[in-house]
Design an enzyme around this catalytic site. Structure first.
Site, PDB file in Angstrom:
ATOM      1  N   ASP A  49      37.816  34.211  41.465  1.00 25.97           N
ATOM      2  CA  ASP A  49      38.583  35.414  41.147  1.00 25.97           C
ATOM      3  C   ASP A  49      40.023  35.267  41.637  1.00 25.97           C
ATOM      4  O   ASP A  49      40.979  35.559  40.904  1.00 25.97           O
ATOM      5  CB  ASP A  49      37.949  36.636  41.812  1.00 25.97           C
ATOM      6  CG  ASP A  49      36.569  36.966  41.279  1.00 25.97           C
ATOM      7  OD1 ASP A  49      36.455  37.905  40.489  1.00 25.97           O
ATOM      8  OD2 ASP A  49      35.603  36.278  41.658  1.00 25.97           O
ATOM      9  N   GLU A  72      42.747  42.891  39.367  1.00 25.08           N
ATOM     10  CA  GLU A  72      41.719  43.477  40.234  1.00 25.08           C
ATOM     11  C   GLU A  72      41.865  43.069  41.695  1.00 25.08           C
ATOM     12  O   GLU A  72      41.543  43.832  42.599  1.00 25.08           O
ATOM     13  CB  GLU A  72      40.332  43.079  39.713  1.00 25.08           C
ATOM     14  CG  GLU A  72      39.198  43.765  40.449  1.00 25.08           C
ATOM     15  CD  GLU A  72      37.858  43.559  39.776  1.00 25.08           C
ATOM     16  OE1 GLU A  72      36.890  44.176  40.234  1.00 25.08           O
ATOM     17  OE2 GLU A  72      37.783  42.782  38.810  1.00 25.08           O
ATOM     18  N   ASP A 137      41.468  40.666  34.256  1.00 19.13           N
ATOM     19  CA  ASP A 137      40.283  40.565  35.098  1.00 19.13           C
ATOM     20  C   ASP A 137      39.964  39.077  35.155  1.00 19.13           C
ATOM     21  O   ASP A 137      39.480  38.503  34.183  1.00 19.13           O
ATOM     22  CB  ASP A 137      39.115  41.355  34.514  1.00 19.13           C
ATOM     23  CG  ASP A 137      37.957  41.481  35.505  1.00 19.13           C
ATOM     24  OD1 ASP A 137      37.914  40.691  36.475  1.00 19.13           O
ATOM     25  OD2 ASP A 137      37.100  42.360  35.320  1.00 19.13           O
ATOM     26  N   ASP A 140      35.381  38.665  34.865  1.00 15.53           N
ATOM     27  CA  ASP A 140      34.637  39.887  34.559  1.00 15.53           C
ATOM     28  C   ASP A 140      33.156  39.521  34.476  1.00 15.53           C
ATOM     29  O   ASP A 140      32.750  38.743  33.625  1.00 15.53           O
ATOM     30  CB  ASP A 140      35.113  40.471  33.231  1.00 15.53           C
ATOM     31  CG  ASP A 140      34.316  41.700  32.834  1.00 15.53           C
ATOM     32  OD1 ASP A 140      33.913  42.459  33.728  1.00 15.53           O
ATOM     33  OD2 ASP A 140      34.084  41.892  31.630  1.00 15.53           O
ATOM     34  N   THR A 142      31.293  38.974  37.723  1.00 14.50           N
ATOM     35  CA  THR A 142      31.149  37.996  38.809  1.00 14.50           C
ATOM     36  C   THR A 142      29.690  37.821  39.204  1.00 14.50           C
ATOM     37  O   THR A 142      29.267  36.713  39.542  1.00 14.50           O
ATOM     38  CB  THR A 142      31.978  38.422  40.039  1.00 14.50           C
ATOM     39  OG1 THR A 142      33.303  38.731  39.621  1.00 14.50           O
ATOM     40  CG2 THR A 142      32.031  37.316  41.060  1.00 14.50           C
ATOM     41  N   ASP A 296      38.647  46.479  32.684  1.00 20.54           N
ATOM     42  CA  ASP A 296      37.315  46.311  32.107  1.00 20.54           C
ATOM     43  C   ASP A 296      37.291  46.568  30.606  1.00 20.54           C
ATOM     44  O   ASP A 296      36.258  46.336  29.968  1.00 20.54           O
ATOM     45  CB  ASP A 296      36.310  47.245  32.788  1.00 20.54           C
ATOM     46  CG  ASP A 296      35.921  46.784  34.184  1.00 20.54           C
ATOM     47  OD1 ASP A 296      35.991  45.565  34.440  1.00 20.54           O
ATOM     48  OD2 ASP A 296      35.548  47.630  35.012  1.00 20.54           O
TER      49      ASP A 296
END
Length: 359
Positions: A49, A72, A137, A140, A142, A296
């Site tokens: 991430d 994010e 993201d 997306d 995870t 999202d």
């Protein structure tokens, strides 16, 4: 694809940087220990991430230094954990495209501190009625990424509150049987990328380790009229949405249930509508205070809309992407072909009213 419109530079850069970030995530999947830690909301996060966010923002920020970013992650955990920082830096500093000409178009952070600062650009940004912001993201899904199932690397451009570009990379997307399933993954290749430009349509391409492969224009979704033909995409494991009420909506419509696709990653549900044989996505929150994070949905919504799908809140109102870091004005979601969207809004309204009467 042959696109030379006003967002041609942005689109090429977005597609390349998403492809590079997906290669980064694939590299991490080969490791046994993925460097997991807990977020404040107890969802898992990995060094993928952080590293993917650094590479994506780094490339876009270098080309468009005045743009904002809405991402994010922030760098707090990395600044507090030297081991995690080193592993993230190793991943970010060694993930490159094989094609030199393509890689030369992309910037990457040159030091650990620059990487941390770039990550934090995403934590500070907002979408407003007058901003030009890249929404991302980096991973997306995870939780499913950790299981080597389906996940997505997501990037979109939102200008003055309007989606202009959407690029979703699905590194594990396997479309051999025309549908998307969590456990059926692309183990030999690098998955697929789905993309859209406002007013121009949507495309799909296979991803590679080097330059961008040719993209194929996607056909519009079927404008079905009979609810019995609906194929839903949903997530039975989601805690924020009322899966049981979704089932009652399907029953009221006379539509098949359970859903054709059950996917954890929110953005991949839009991909399932675009290319996975599904037609409809609904989200009735369990809590009236719930609002979705913009990363999202931004980009995925555009892809669906470019293929003839209407995207609204539960009352049938358009989704506003200019309200910060969430879809603050949007309670719930209805994503369906324009031909049947109104009937689904009515079915949700009637089912919710019936549910209230039962309490």
């Amino acid at each position: 694809m042959d696109y030379s419109g006003p967002y041609a530079k942005e689109l090429e850069l977005a597609c390349l940087t998403v492809q590079r970030a997906t290669l980064l995530t694939k590299k991490l999947l080969e490791a046994v220990d993925k460097g997991t830690l807990g977020k404040s909301d107890d969802s898992p996060v990995t060094i993928a991430d952080f590293a993917a966010q650094a590479l994506i923002i780094g490339a876009i920020h270098n080309a468009f230094p005045d743009d904002e970013f809405v991402g994010e992650e922030d760098s707090t955990a990395l600044r507090q954990d030297e081991t995690l920082l080193e592993r993230t830096w190793e991943l970010a500093s060694t993930s490159r495209l094989d094609d030199e000409a393509s890689e030369s178009l992309l910037y990457a952070p040159q030091s650990r501190e620059e990487m941390l600062e770039i990550i934090d650009l995403g934590a500070k940004g907002q979408c407003t009625p007058r901003s030009r912001a890249w929404v991302l993201d980096p991973v997306d899904g995870t939780a499913t990424f950790m299981k080597n199932q389906q996940y997505a690397v997501c990037l979109s451009l939102v200008e003055n509150g309007q989606q202009k570009i959407g690029v979703l990379g699905g590194p594990n997307l396997n479309l051999e049987d025309g549908r998307i399933q969590e456990e059926v993954t692309d183990q030999d290749g690098y998955g697929h990328q789905v993309l859209a430009v406002v007013g121009e349509g949507a495309w799909i391409r296979k991803m590679s380790t080097g330059s961008l492969l040719p993209a194929t224009k996607l056909d519009p979704v079927a404008q079905i009229m009979d609810p019995s033909e609906i194929q839903f995409v949903d997530c039975s494991a989601a805690t924020s949405s009322n899966f049981e009420l979704h089932a009652r909506v399907a029953k009221r419509l006379g539509a098949p249930w359970p859903p054709r696709a059950d996917l954890w990653a929110a953005q991949l549900r839009y991909v399932a509508i675009a290319i996975g044989g599904c037609h409809v996505l609904i989200k009735v929150p369990r809590k009236t205070s719930y609002r979705s994070k913009i990363w999202d949905h931004s980009g995925g919504m555009l892809i669906a809309q470019e293929l003839g799908v209407t995207v609204t809140d539960l009352s049938g109102n358009p989704v506003d992407c200019s309200l910060g870091r969430t879809l603050a004005g949007c309670y719930g979601m209805v994503v369906a072909p324009a031909s049947i969207h109104g009937r689904i809004v009515e079915a949700i309204r009637d089912t919710m009213e019936e549910s209230d009467d039962d309490e």
